[in-house]
Enzyme design. Structure first.
Site, mmCIF file in Angstrom:
data_model
loop_
_atom_site.group_PDB
_atom_site.id
_atom_site.type_symbol
_atom_site.label_atom_id
_atom_site.label_comp_id
_atom_site.label_asym_id
_atom_site.label_seq_id
_atom_site.Cartn_x
_atom_site.Cartn_y
_atom_site.Cartn_z
ATOM 1 N N LYS A 1 0.910 -1.116 -0.097
ATOM 2 C CA LYS A 1 0.157 -0.107 -0.162
ATOM 3 C C LYS A 1 0.632 1.279 -0.018
ATOM 4 O O LYS A 1 1.807 1.362 0.689
ATOM 5 C CB LYS A 1 -0.929 0.124 1.409
ATOM 6 N N THR B 1 -4.923 12.359 7.019
ATOM 7 C CA THR B 1 -3.405 12.437 7.367
ATOM 8 C C THR B 1 -3.326 13.661 8.306
ATOM 9 O O THR B 1 -2.681 13.545 9.560
ATOM 10 C CB THR B 1 -2.588 12.862 6.266
ATOM 11 N N LYS C 1 5.396 1.989 8.360
ATOM 12 C CA LYS C 1 4.429 2.557 8.821
ATOM 13 C C LYS C 1 2.939 1.780 8.872
ATOM 14 O O LYS C 1 2.451 2.078 10.108
ATOM 15 C CB LYS C 1 4.048 3.786 7.885
ATOM 16 N N ASN D 1 -2.399 19.400 1.176
ATOM 17 C CA ASN D 1 -3.478 18.924 2.152
ATOM 18 C C ASN D 1 -3.449 18.547 3.238
ATOM 19 O O ASN D 1 -4.136 18.984 4.405
ATOM 20 C CB ASN D 1 -3.790 17.356 1.451
ATOM 21 N N LYS E 1 5.274 2.435 -2.742
ATOM 22 C CA LYS E 1 5.171 3.801 -3.414
ATOM 23 C C LYS E 1 5.082 3.783 -4.741
ATOM 24 O O LYS E 1 5.725 2.968 -5.568
ATOM 25 C CB LYS E 1 6.226 4.401 -2.721
#
Ligand code: GLU
Length: 430
Positions: free
Chosen positions: A70, A190, A94, A221, A106
């Site tokens: 992911k 986030t 993470k 963001n 990624k």
């Protein structure tokens, strides 16, 4: 381990630091030093003027022992394989640190998305999926937004994958528009996760919101919404910036006004001396991104790109606490300097994990064919963030190690257990 001057080599020093404090099998360690698979693609795109331009794209799947891989897709001029591999490594730790049942990945394209028309951006996004379609999938690898990629782009990517597979596959990409199966709360996740981490640590750091000053580098963001959450909760946000520069006011900025003017003028500096905001917050001054990092504040929040605090400027950081909302904003050399000076750095793999946490919720909703309410999303995000933050804090105090090393130790225990469950050397020779 070969030490070269790359972002990945620097990222690997964090693994080395953590390995000193955790006992996992040599097999597991060996496995975690290398990405599972890396893909480099050339993406030809027909531009609006009829010319053909070829872009470089990447997707790295680092480790899938704990689940499908992911991680986001970044559109930025400085994207390269070393960066994407490092970001995929961080995603692995993470997800493990927050107990999300995913591995790490990624992707990225070397491009300045601001220089493209909307149609060019759509063709590029779809062509990227054409190029990596065999490398991703709902049970294999699930892309999401990252720097300069948006819900609209995620919608195009999901649609393109569905066209290729000839079946609607909402669970192949997260961060989609709500109308295409996105999750409520993903856009602000986030920042919200970072806010809960800060709030959980606040009493432990003996801080009180109303006397806490904050500077935030980056108004994308994550940075802009976090500024708002902190402002609404009563923190004094004294400085914010975007890639062009920032503003500072010792008395605290009026964040709703900054957000409003930035939306209107597209960069924060425009806020400075735009009548109304100047009037609202007298005493504002314009500052550079470098100056922002050196402000005398309680909490510094780098929320832009990697390597912002490095050996050359770490001595000048005056904040007492650094919360990493960006991925990799503090280099390992800077970490050592900050640690020696008693500056507490709360690491990216904990602080910015709210994004992937709600991506996981989005994937679950898509697979279940249902929608959760915003309250449900928020409650689950809050509980998981607080629980894992407390556990990492406990590891740091038990082992007397920095928070970053503690977060890696915490993640390594889960990763090690999963890797060892497949059988270790002792099992095979014993
Ligand atoms: N790009 C985000 C990150 O770095 C989110 C990844 C995701 O949601 O999969 O954590």
């Amino acid at each position: 381990m070969t030490v070269t001057n790359t972002l990945f080599a620097d990222a690997m020093t964090r693994l080395d630091d953590a390995l000193k404090h955790v006992s996992i099998s040599a097999d597991a360690i060996e496995r975690l030093k290398f990405p599972k698979a890396s893909l480099t693609v050339s993406i030809p795109v027909r531009m609006d003027d009829g010319s053909l331009q070829v872009f470089q794209g990447y997707r790295v799947r680092y480790d899938d022992t704990r689940g499908p891989t992911k991680g986001g897709v970044r559109f930025h001029p400085s994207v390269n394989l070393d960066e994407v591999q490092s970001l995929a490594f961080w995603m692995t730790f993470k997800c493990a640190a927050l107990n999300i049942p995913f591995g790490g990945a990624k992707g990225g394209i070397t491009v300045d998305p601001k220089a493209l028309s909307k149609l060019e951006l759509e063709r590029l996004s779809r062509a990227y999926i054409d190029a990596i379609a065999d490398f991703i999938g709902p049970n294999v690898d699930i892309p999401a937004p990252d720097v300069y990629t948006t819900p609209t782009i995620m919608g195009w990517m999901m649609d393109q994958y569905s066209i290729i597979r000839r079946q609607l596959s909402p669970d192949v990409v997260t961060g989609k528009p709500i109308a295409l199966g996105g999750s409520l709360g993903r856009d602000t996740a986030t920042a919200t996760g970072a806010f809960y981490t800060i709030e959980t640590l606040l009493p432990k750091l003996k801080l009180n919101r109303h006397e806490t000053t904050v500077a935030i580098q980056g108004f994308g963001n994550a940075g802009s919404y976090l500024a708002r959450l902190l402002f609404d909760a009563g923190y004094r946000v004294v400085a914010v910036s975007d890639s062009k520069g920032g503003i500072y006011d010792a008395k605290g900025l009026d964040i709703p006004s900054v957000q409003k003017f930035r939306a209107l003028h597209h960069h924060i500096e425009a806020v400075y001396c735009e009548g109304t905001v100047c009037n609202i917050t007298n005493g504002q001054t314009s500052i550079t991104n470098e100056e922002l990092l050196e402000l005398d504040v309680d909490i510094l929040i780098p929320a832009a790109l990697e390597n912002q605090i490095v050996a050359a400027n770490a001595d000048r950081v005056r904040a007492k606490y650094v919360f990493e909302v960006a991925n990799g904003p503090v280099s390992s050399a800077a970490d050592r300097i900050l640690n020696a000076r008693g500056v507490l750095v709360v690491p990216d793999i904990l602080v910015n994990a709210g994004g992937v946490t709600v991506s996981y919720f989005e994937w679950l909703q898509n697979r279940g064919g249902l929608y959760w309410s915003l309250e449900d999303v928020d409650r689950r995000l809050k509980r998981n963030t607080i629980d894992e933050t407390n556990k990492i804090w406990q590891v740091a105090s038990d082992l007397k190690i920095p928070m970053r090393t503690a977060a890696y130790v915490h993640a390594l225990r889960r990763l090690g257990e999963a890797l060892e469950a497949k059988g270790t050397r002792n099992y095979f020779v014993g």
